[in-house]
Design a protein around this motif. Structure first.
Motif, short mmCIF file in Angstrom:
data_model
loop_
_atom_site.label_atom_id
_atom_site.label_comp_id
_atom_site.label_asym_id
_atom_site.label_seq_id
_atom_site.Cartn_x
_atom_site.Cartn_y
_atom_site.Cartn_z
N SER A 96 1.03 5.21 0.75
CA SER A 96 0.33 6.29 1.44
C SER A 96 0.24 7.51 0.53
O SER A 96 0.94 7.62 -0.47
N ASP A 97 -0.62 8.44 0.89
CA ASP A 97 -0.74 9.69 0.13
C ASP A 97 0.60 10.43 0.10
O ASP A 97 0.97 11.01 -0.91
N ASP A 98 1.33 10.38 1.22
CA ASP A 98 2.63 11.04 1.27
C ASP A 98 3.60 10.40 0.29
O ASP A 98 4.39 11.08 -0.35
N GLU A 152 0.86 -1.18 0.00
CA GLU A 152 0.00 0.00 0.00
C GLU A 152 0.89 1.23 0.00
O GLU A 152 1.90 1.28 0.68
N VAL A 182 2.82 8.88 -2.52
CA VAL A 182 2.40 9.28 -3.87
C VAL A 182 2.86 10.71 -4.15
O VAL A 182 3.40 11.00 -5.22
N LYS A 183 2.66 11.59 -3.18
CA LYS A 183 3.08 12.99 -3.35
C LYS A 183 4.58 13.08 -3.57
O LYS A 183 5.04 13.88 -4.39
#
Length: 56
Positions: free
Chosen positions: A20-22, A18, A24-25
């Protein structure tokens, strides 16, 4: 001649990672930084080409 059909199924042995949004950023940020660097280098080469062409 008799043909038997087989159905083979596979299961994943490892769960998907998985992100995390971090994460991906961070990846998107790195991609844009690389793009900007390439763009800056292209602009530099273009300016050099124009400068050399104008000296002819």
């Amino acid at each position: 001649m008799k043909v038997q059909s087989q159905v083979v199924t596979a299961k994943r042995s490892e769960p998907q990672a998985e992100i995390s949004d971090d994460g991906v950023k961070e990846v998107v940020s790195q991609i844009f930084q690389a793009y900007e660097q390439e763009l800056d280098e292209a602009k530099w080469w273009t300016r050099l080409h124009i400068k050399l062409k104008s000296k002819r």
